[in-house]
Design a protein around this motif. Structure first.
Motif, PDB file in Angstrom:
ATOM      1  N   PHE A 277      13.395 -71.613 -13.168  1.00 19.64           N
ATOM      2  CA  PHE A 277      12.868 -72.590 -12.212  1.00 19.64           C
ATOM      3  C   PHE A 277      11.343 -72.657 -12.304  1.00 19.64           C
ATOM      4  CE2 PHE A 277      11.096 -73.286  -7.939  1.00 19.64           C
ATOM      5  CZ  PHE A 277      11.579 -74.560  -7.678  1.00 19.64           C
ATOM      6  N   SER A 278      10.699 -71.512 -12.389  1.00 13.96           N
ATOM      7  CA  SER A 278       9.238 -71.466 -12.481  1.00 13.96           C
ATOM      8  C   SER A 278       8.753 -72.120 -13.769  1.00 13.96           C
ATOM      9  CB  SER A 278       8.760 -70.014 -12.412  1.00 13.96           C
ATOM     10  OG  SER A 278       9.161 -69.403 -11.203  1.00 13.96           O
ATOM     11  N   ASN A 284       6.408 -79.368 -15.769  1.00  8.31           N
ATOM     12  CA  ASN A 284       6.352 -80.727 -15.226  1.00  8.31           C
ATOM     13  C   ASN A 284       5.214 -80.946 -14.237  1.00  8.31           C
ATOM     14  OD1 ASN A 284       9.047 -82.217 -16.122  1.00  8.31           O
ATOM     15  ND2 ASN A 284       9.592 -80.098 -15.658  1.00  8.31           N
ATOM     16  N   VAL A 285       4.458 -79.897 -13.940  1.00 10.77           N
ATOM     17  CA  VAL A 285       3.426 -80.043 -12.921  1.00 10.77           C
ATOM     18  C   VAL A 285       2.319 -80.995 -13.374  1.00 10.77           C
ATOM     19  CG1 VAL A 285       1.956 -78.127 -13.670  1.00 10.77           C
ATOM     20  CG2 VAL A 285       2.111 -78.712 -11.228  1.00 10.77           C
ATOM     21  N   GLN A 286       2.146 -81.137 -14.683  1.00 14.62           N
ATOM     22  CA  GLN A 286       1.110 -82.043 -15.181  1.00 14.62           C
ATOM     23  C   GLN A 286       1.381 -83.495 -14.774  1.00 14.62           C
ATOM     24  OE1 GLN A 286      -1.637 -80.992 -16.658  1.00 14.62           O
ATOM     25  NE2 GLN A 286      -0.947 -78.844 -16.609  1.00 14.62           N
ATOM     26  N   ASP A 287       2.670 -83.815 -14.562  1.00 11.40           N
ATOM     27  CA  ASP A 287       3.032 -85.195 -14.219  1.00 11.40           C
ATOM     28  C   ASP A 287       2.642 -85.575 -12.798  1.00 11.40           C
ATOM     29  OD1 ASP A 287       4.173 -85.547 -16.731  1.00 11.40           O
ATOM     30  OD2 ASP A 287       6.126 -84.790 -16.064  1.00 11.40           O
ATOM     31  N   ILE A 288       2.287 -84.589 -11.969  1.00 11.19           N
ATOM     32  CA  ILE A 288       1.980 -84.904 -10.571  1.00 11.19           C
ATOM     33  C   ILE A 288       0.539 -84.578 -10.209  1.00 11.19           C
ATOM     34  CG2 ILE A 288       4.344 -84.653  -9.737  1.00 11.19           C
ATOM     35  CD1 ILE A 288       3.672 -81.811  -8.911  1.00 11.19           C
ATOM     36  N   LEU A 289      -0.251 -84.186 -11.199  1.00  9.92           N
ATOM     37  CA  LEU A 289      -1.658 -83.917 -10.913  1.00  9.92           C
ATOM     38  C   LEU A 289      -2.336 -85.195 -10.429  1.00  9.92           C
ATOM     39  CD1 LEU A 289      -2.698 -81.587 -13.884  1.00  9.92           C
ATOM     40  CD2 LEU A 289      -2.172 -80.956 -11.520  1.00  9.92           C
ATOM     41  N   SER A 297       4.269 -82.466  -0.878  1.00 11.20           N
ATOM     42  CA  SER A 297       5.701 -82.330  -0.578  1.00 11.20           C
ATOM     43  C   SER A 297       6.318 -81.173  -1.350  1.00 11.20           C
ATOM     44  CB  SER A 297       6.432 -83.628  -0.919  1.00 11.20           C
ATOM     45  OG  SER A 297       5.983 -84.692  -0.117  1.00 11.20           O
ATOM     46  N   ILE A 298       5.914 -81.027  -2.607  1.00 10.98           N
ATOM     47  CA  ILE A 298       6.439 -79.926  -3.424  1.00 10.98           C
ATOM     48  C   ILE A 298       6.024 -78.584  -2.834  1.00 10.98           C
ATOM     49  CG2 ILE A 298       6.244 -78.787  -5.667  1.00 10.98           C
ATOM     50  CD1 ILE A 298       6.109 -81.553  -6.934  1.00 10.98           C
ATOM     51  N   LYS A 299       4.779 -78.486  -2.417  1.00 11.47           N
ATOM     52  CA  LYS A 299       4.301 -77.241  -1.813  1.00 11.47           C
ATOM     53  C   LYS A 299       5.107 -76.904  -0.560  1.00 11.47           C
ATOM     54  CE  LYS A 299      -0.458 -77.974  -3.412  1.00 11.47           C
ATOM     55  NZ  LYS A 299      -1.841 -78.312  -2.991  1.00 11.47           N
ATOM     56  N   GLN A 300       5.345 -77.922   0.267  1.00  9.76           N
ATOM     57  CA  GLN A 300       6.083 -77.689   1.502  1.00  9.76           C
ATOM     58  C   GLN A 300       7.532 -77.296   1.219  1.00  9.76           C
ATOM     59  OE1 GLN A 300       4.772 -77.584   4.587  1.00  9.76           O
ATOM     60  NE2 GLN A 300       6.792 -76.846   5.223  1.00  9.76           N
ATOM     61  N   LEU A 301       8.154 -77.986   0.268  1.00 12.02           N
ATOM     62  CA  LEU A 301       9.538 -77.658  -0.091  1.00 12.02           C
ATOM     63  C   LEU A 301       9.641 -76.248  -0.659  1.00 12.02           C
ATOM     64  CD1 LEU A 301      10.637 -81.028  -1.749  1.00 12.02           C
ATOM     65  CD2 LEU A 301      11.552 -80.059   0.366  1.00 12.02           C
ATOM     66  N   LEU A 302       8.677 -75.893  -1.484  1.00 12.30           N
ATOM     67  CA  LEU A 302       8.694 -74.566  -2.092  1.00 12.30           C
ATOM     68  C   LEU A 302       8.478 -73.477  -1.042  1.00 12.30           C
ATOM     69  CD1 LEU A 302       9.013 -73.156  -4.778  1.00 12.30           C
ATOM     70  CD2 LEU A 302       6.558 -73.352  -5.149  1.00 12.30           C
ATOM     71  N   THR A 303       7.626 -73.758  -0.062  1.00 11.92           N
ATOM     72  CA  THR A 303       7.407 -72.797   1.026  1.00 11.92           C
ATOM     73  C   THR A 303       8.681 -72.604   1.842  1.00 11.92           C
ATOM     74  OG1 THR A 303       5.068 -73.406   1.185  1.00 11.92           O
ATOM     75  CG2 THR A 303       6.059 -72.312   3.096  1.00 11.92           C
ATOM     76  N   GLU A 321       3.942 -66.292  -5.746  1.00  9.99           N
ATOM     77  CA  GLU A 321       2.897 -66.457  -6.763  1.00  9.99           C
ATOM     78  C   GLU A 321       2.885 -67.884  -7.293  1.00  9.99           C
ATOM     79  OE1 GLU A 321       3.811 -63.551  -9.680  1.00  9.99           O
ATOM     80  OE2 GLU A 321       3.268 -61.822  -8.429  1.00  9.99           O
ATOM     81  N   LEU A 322       4.082 -68.442  -7.486  1.00  6.99           N
ATOM     82  CA  LEU A 322       4.179 -69.815  -7.962  1.00  6.99           C
ATOM     83  C   LEU A 322       3.604 -70.781  -6.936  1.00  6.99           C
ATOM     84  CD1 LEU A 322       5.291 -71.846 -10.055  1.00  6.99           C
ATOM     85  CD2 LEU A 322       7.471 -71.774  -8.824  1.00  6.99           C
ATOM     86  N   ASN A 323       3.932 -70.566  -5.688  1.00  8.58           N
ATOM     87  CA  ASN A 323       3.428 -71.426  -4.621  1.00  8.58           C
ATOM     88  C   ASN A 323       1.901 -71.337  -4.535  1.00  8.58           C
ATOM     89  OD1 ASN A 323       3.356 -73.143  -2.466  1.00  8.58           O
ATOM     90  ND2 ASN A 323       4.702 -71.933  -1.156  1.00  8.58           N
ATOM     91  N   TYR A 324       1.397 -70.135  -4.674  1.00 11.82           N
ATOM     92  CA  TYR A 324      -0.058 -69.944  -4.632  1.00 11.82           C
ATOM     93  C   TYR A 324      -0.732 -70.669  -5.797  1.00 11.82           C
ATOM     94  CZ  TYR A 324      -4.589 -67.600  -4.631  1.00 11.82           C
ATOM     95  OH  TYR A 324      -5.936 -67.338  -4.623  1.00 11.82           O
TER      96      TYR A 324
END
Length: 329
Positions: A277-278, A284-289, A297-303, A321-324
């Motif tokens: 998952f990480s 794919n994080v480059q697609d949302i920069l 929303s991703i941060k909130q969902l991950l939290t 660590e991923l969330n941070y």
């Protein structure tokens, strides 16, 4: 005197002849009565044997009927009773020996039937586990929103010095919040299958088979990818729902059975799923920069995702660590 004696002798002789005549008839009737009693006793014994045989055959037939009706506990009880109580005293009869020798085949029939029933339940559980994940995410998000509001009210009001409330206190106060009942998790088919395999001596094989099935399901979950190229979080959310549902089920199985699911095995699956998952999220994080709304929303969902699984005693250090790391973007 001699004449009288001779007359008396004749009378005695006649009486003796009469006694022998009637005695022979009485003896014949007595012998006939004894024979009838022996026949009656034999008939009673034969009747009891026939009744016992019919009862055994009826029980053997009932085992098959109960298997077809999916009443597996009843089948197991009847099978054990046949094996330990009803059949051993009758093994001098050919049919009883044949039936006794066929019990292992009936046990295999029962084992296969209960396993097939469990597999059907297991297939349906996949859909329900995703629904459970969705419910837990929505419920936790609701609690987070309420507590965010409460904390803000504390800051805006006269609650100086109240900067932190423990999670335990939050969950106690959350009981005041009306919540929709989560999807029920019925593990009865699994417990039933485990018990019957245990009683029949197949526990080890069932345990190994179940581990292989769960690992295969985890691999399928890993294989389902998600991305953010179209700006949608649906795939990401579904992935979170699947992971939560899968490992909540593992938690309940692990804590409600003994010597069945290995914590080491479950932790290994957890590490594999979280690692994949990480990696997928990092790819794919480059697609949302630069897309702040999606990133938020991703941060909130991950939290929310992390809070849920931490509550079920999973190691969430990698998730934190991923969330941070994401929050640093």
């Amino acid at each position: 005197v001699r004449g009288s004696a001779q007359g008396l002798h004749g009378q005695v002789q006649d009486l003796n002849d009469q006694l022998q005549y009637y005695g022979r008839d009485l003896f014949a009737k007595k012998s006939e009565l004894l024979n009838l009693k022996r026949v009656h006793r034999n008939i009673q014994m034969a009747s009891k044997v026939v009744e016992s045989c019919l009862e055994v055959l009826k029980m053997a037939d009932q085992v098959t009927i109960d298997i077809q009706k999916r009443e597996f506990y009843a089948s197991l009880r009847t099978l054990n009773q046949l094996k330990s109580e009803n059949l051993p005293p009758m093994l001098s009869y050919n049919f009883a020996r044949y039936l006794y020798d066929s019990l292992p085949a009936i046990e295999i029939q029962l084992r296969d039937a209960v396993f097939a029933d469990m597999r059907e339940w297991f297939f349906q559980l996949r859909t329900k586990s995703s629904q459970m994940g969705r419910h837990l995410m929505e419920s936790m998000a609701q609690r987070q929103e309420i507590w965010a509001t409460r904390r803000q009210n504390m800051k805006d009001g006269d609650h100086e010095g109240i900067e932190y409330v423990s999670t335990a206190v939050e969950f106690v106060l959350d009981e005041e919040i009306p919540q929709q009942a989560p999807p029920t998790l019925d593990l009865h088919p699994l417990y039933q299958c485990l018990h019957i395999h245990d009683q029949l001596g197949y526990r080890k094989q069932f345990k190994q088979s179940f581990e292989e099935d769960r690992r295969a399901q985890a691999n399928q979950m890993i294989a389902r990818k998600f991305d953010f190229k179209v700006g949608s979080l649906e795939g990401f959310r579904n992935k979170l729902y699947d992971i939560i549902g899968y490992f909540i089920i593992e938690y309940h199985i692990l804590t409600s059975t003994r010597d069945f699911r290995s914590k080491t095995e479950v932790d290994s699956l957890w590490d594999a799923v979280v690692g994949n998952f990480s990696e997928t999220l990092a790819e794919n994080v480059q697609d949302i920069l630069g897309k702040e709304s999606i990133l938020s929303s991703i941060k909130q969902l991950l939290t929310t995702f992390t809070y849920i699984l931490e509550d079920y005693a999973y190691d969430v250090r990698k998730l934190k660590e991923l969330n941070y790391a994401i929050r640093s973007f």
